[in-house]
Design a protein around this motif. Sequence first.
Motif, short mmCIF file in Angstrom:
data_model
loop_
_atom_site.label_atom_id
_atom_site.label_comp_id
_atom_site.label_asym_id
_atom_site.label_seq_id
_atom_site.Cartn_x
_atom_site.Cartn_y
_atom_site.Cartn_z
N ILE A 271 114.46 55.31 16.09
CA ILE A 271 115.53 55.50 15.13
C ILE A 271 116.18 54.43 14.81
CG2 ILE A 271 117.59 56.97 14.63
CD1 ILE A 271 116.21 59.06 16.74
N ILE B 53 119.92 57.35 8.19
CA ILE B 53 119.43 57.29 9.52
C ILE B 53 117.96 57.27 9.19
CG2 ILE B 53 119.10 58.50 11.91
CD1 ILE B 53 121.87 60.12 11.01
N GLY C 257 113.90 57.16 10.53
CA GLY C 257 113.43 57.36 11.91
C GLY C 257 111.72 57.34 11.72
N SER D 257 113.99 59.98 6.41
CA SER D 257 115.26 59.39 6.43
C SER D 257 116.27 60.61 6.16
CB SER D 257 115.51 58.24 5.81
OG SER D 257 115.22 58.58 4.43
N ILE E 14 121.09 62.89 13.45
CA ILE E 14 120.06 62.17 14.14
C ILE E 14 119.07 63.42 14.90
CG2 ILE E 14 119.54 61.00 16.59
CD1 ILE E 14 122.11 59.46 15.81
N LEU F 106 116.83 54.15 19.94
CA LEU F 106 117.64 54.03 18.72
C LEU F 106 118.30 52.67 18.63
CD1 LEU F 106 119.84 56.88 17.53
CD2 LEU F 106 120.86 54.49 17.87
N ILE G 199 112.75 50.40 13.14
CA ILE G 199 112.18 51.87 13.58
C ILE G 199 111.28 51.36 14.68
CG2 ILE G 199 110.68 53.51 13.18
CD1 ILE G 199 111.88 53.63 10.27
#
Length: 312
Positions: free
Chosen positions: A6, A13, A15, A29, A45, A63, A302
């Motif tokens: 992430i 955000i 991922g 995202s 998230i 993350l 990522i």
Amino acid sequence: MSYLGIDLGGTNIKGGVVNGAGEIVREASRPTHVEQGPDAIADGIAALVRELEQGETFEGVGLGCPGTVDDETGEVLCAFNLNLIHYDLRAAIRERTGYVIRLGNDANVAALAEAKVGVGRGAHSVVVLTLGTGVGCGVVLEGKMLTGYTGAASELGHMVIREDGYPCTCGRKGCFEAYSSATALIRMTKEEMERSPDSAMHAVAKENGGVDGRTAFTAKERGDAAGAAVVAEYVKYLASGVTNVINIFFPEIIAFSGGVANQGEALLVPLREEVAKQDFGRKYVKKFTRLVNCTLGYQSGIIGAALLAQDQ
């Protein structure tokens, strides 16, 4: 075997599900919604995790976050553009998803990705410099991120390269970031345009809707002396900081990302020439740091976060 990476940013955000070879097999995202507060960020998230699961259980979740983080406690110590101050992000995500995340600075995990599966694959050591709004940095030595005693190491953008120079956002003057970021390049370009009303930079800026990091480089390509002067000044400062990095770490590779790095060899050729005049022991050593561009693009954040999760 899959891991989830992430990339937590101020706007989005992002991922991705990453396989054991460091390849993204699916991604998604969603907006960060910083204005709604820390718990809303954690909700976003968690929603992204559920979207990417698709019935799968991940071996680990990593993350990458801007600012200073503590992977031992899972706390974001300070990420000002996210309004996260002493926020226990690990506990918040565990409560919402059941996963215990690994936590890293975003620039560090991006550097980890480039070092392990990108331009630095197989290299002894890699430093990644991101030439964007600021100068981001990640240092990977023998496959390990350099995070330091507090987790805030590798902030090379805030070493001073010009005493009492231009103010930096960190509060100091003359930082590498204040002279080598895209923001600094745009400032230098505008200053030279004011001094040179006949410069081709004015036409270039008009064509592109304003001054940006490409303006001086494009004008130089067209034979414009003022544009060439801006590029030379920018490269001089960039070379000063890069040489400091080499003299401190002597990495096998320094890789560049960010908007300015998109100039490719137009930036790297004069930069290599300047650095060759300055780095320590040049006359005697037989191995030199290679200056190249990153290869993973936006996926580095990522992938790097997923690689962090692999390192349990």
